[in-house]
Design a protein around this motif. Structure first.
Motif, mmCIF file in Angstrom:
data_model
loop_
_atom_site.group_PDB
_atom_site.id
_atom_site.type_symbol
_atom_site.label_atom_id
_atom_site.label_comp_id
_atom_site.label_asym_id
_atom_site.label_seq_id
_atom_site.Cartn_x
_atom_site.Cartn_y
_atom_site.Cartn_z
ATOM 1 N N ILE A 79 0.942 6.966 -6.395
ATOM 2 C CA ILE A 79 -0.047 7.622 -6.948
ATOM 3 C C ILE A 79 0.033 9.173 -6.261
ATOM 4 O O ILE A 79 0.167 10.006 -7.574
ATOM 5 C CB ILE A 79 -1.676 7.359 -6.298
ATOM 6 N N ARG A 80 0.828 9.138 -5.910
ATOM 7 C CA ARG A 80 1.012 10.840 -4.605
ATOM 8 C C ARG A 80 2.080 10.769 -6.373
ATOM 9 O O ARG A 80 2.189 12.245 -6.533
ATOM 10 C CB ARG A 80 1.948 10.621 -3.533
ATOM 11 N N ARG B 47 2.334 10.527 -9.685
ATOM 12 C CA ARG B 47 2.585 9.475 -10.597
ATOM 13 C C ARG B 47 3.182 10.588 -12.111
ATOM 14 O O ARG B 47 3.635 9.681 -12.648
ATOM 15 C CB ARG B 47 1.522 9.395 -10.826
ATOM 16 N N ALA C 188 2.624 1.580 -3.313
ATOM 17 C CA ALA C 188 0.786 2.634 -4.766
ATOM 18 C C ALA C 188 1.078 4.038 -3.660
ATOM 19 O O ALA C 188 0.274 4.295 -4.731
ATOM 20 C CB ALA C 188 -0.296 1.062 -4.011
ATOM 21 N N ASP C 189 1.234 4.089 -2.528
ATOM 22 C CA ASP C 189 0.270 5.657 -2.300
ATOM 23 C C ASP C 189 2.144 6.808 -2.963
ATOM 24 O O ASP C 189 1.588 7.599 -3.434
ATOM 25 C CB ASP C 189 0.683 5.606 -0.598
ATOM 26 N N ILE C 190 3.163 5.970 -3.051
ATOM 27 C CA ILE C 190 4.316 7.036 -3.863
ATOM 28 C C ILE C 190 3.923 7.220 -4.977
ATOM 29 O O ILE C 190 4.273 8.467 -5.795
ATOM 30 C CB ILE C 190 5.706 5.915 -2.731
ATOM 31 N N LEU D 20 1.297 -0.944 -0.331
ATOM 32 C CA LEU D 20 -0.541 -0.348 -0.242
ATOM 33 C C LEU D 20 0.598 1.230 0.286
ATOM 34 O O LEU D 20 0.460 2.940 -0.551
ATOM 35 C CB LEU D 20 -0.621 -0.004 1.071
ATOM 36 N N LYS D 21 1.859 0.951 1.037
ATOM 37 C CA LYS D 21 3.051 2.093 0.882
ATOM 38 C C LYS D 21 3.270 2.346 -0.685
ATOM 39 O O LYS D 21 3.359 3.843 -1.091
ATOM 40 C CB LYS D 21 4.182 2.018 1.890
#
Length: 208
Positions: A9-10, A12, A5-7, A2-3
């Motif tokens: 997206i942030r 992108r 994926a968060d990176i 999840l971390k």
């Protein structure tokens, strides 16, 4: 996970930009990729035999050779010899080719009462329209080891045109371009000939 994926997206847009930049750089580098079919360049260049091989190539206009092979039911016919001669003459004019050798222009050595006679194998091209002359030529050529397996097959159904490339070892990229010119020039002559399925042409050698 999840971390990560968060990176992604942030950041992108930064990641997309980096991927695009890498793609452009690698794509630009791909345009500079060349083909090197010369086995000698993969050997140690300080090896005395390799150095001698390179010196001979430079002295005599390159050691890169190729072959245009013409096949027919019998190459010792007026039509086949006319085709070989016209293709030989066409390839002699191709940029990047230093010399061309075929049955129609090869130098022949014969014994005579005065010793050794040196001259063209085909001394009078006008006689090649006579089947009797061609039959005699066929018997002579197929009896000589210097021709069989080199410029003509043992069954007389294939004739080779040997091409020597100018520049040779220092011009491998040029060899590829020259090969395209050779193929185009030979096929142009063949296309203008009434082959009726009798004649075919193939290309071989490292430049191809």
């Amino acid at each position: 996970m999840l971390k990560l994926a968060d990176i992604v997206i942030r950041f992108r847009w930064a990641i997309i930009g980096a991927v695009l930049l890498i793609t452009v750089v690698l794509g630009w580098q791909a345009t500079r990729v060349t083909l090197n079919a010369d086995f000698s360049t993969y050997l140690r260049q300080d090896d005395p035999m390799v150095q001698q091989f390179n010196r001979i190539g430079e002295k005599f206009g390159g050691s890169s050779t190729a072959i245009a092979l013409i096949t027919a039911d019998d190459v010792f016919t007026p039509g086949a010899f006319d085709l070989i001669q016209r293709i030989t003459e066409a390839l002699e004019k191709v940029e990047g080719i230093s010399s061309v050798t075929s049955l129609t222009n090869v130098v022949d050595f014969r014994r005579s009462e005065w010793g050794l006679e040196v001259g063209k194998l085909i001394r009078n091209p006008d006689l090649l329209t006579d089947p009797g002359t061609l039959d005699s030529l066929k018997q002579y050529v197929l009896s000589k080891r210097r021709y069989v397996g080199k410029l003509v097959s043992a069954d007389g159904k294939a004739a080779a045109i040997v091409l020597h490339y100018a520049g040779g070892d220092r011009n491998r990229g040029g060899d590829f371009t020259t090969s395209l010119r050779v193929k185009e020039a030979a096929e142009k002559v063949l296309k203008g000939t009434d082959t009726s399925g009798r004649f075919r042409i193939y290309f071989g050698g490292m430049p191809f």
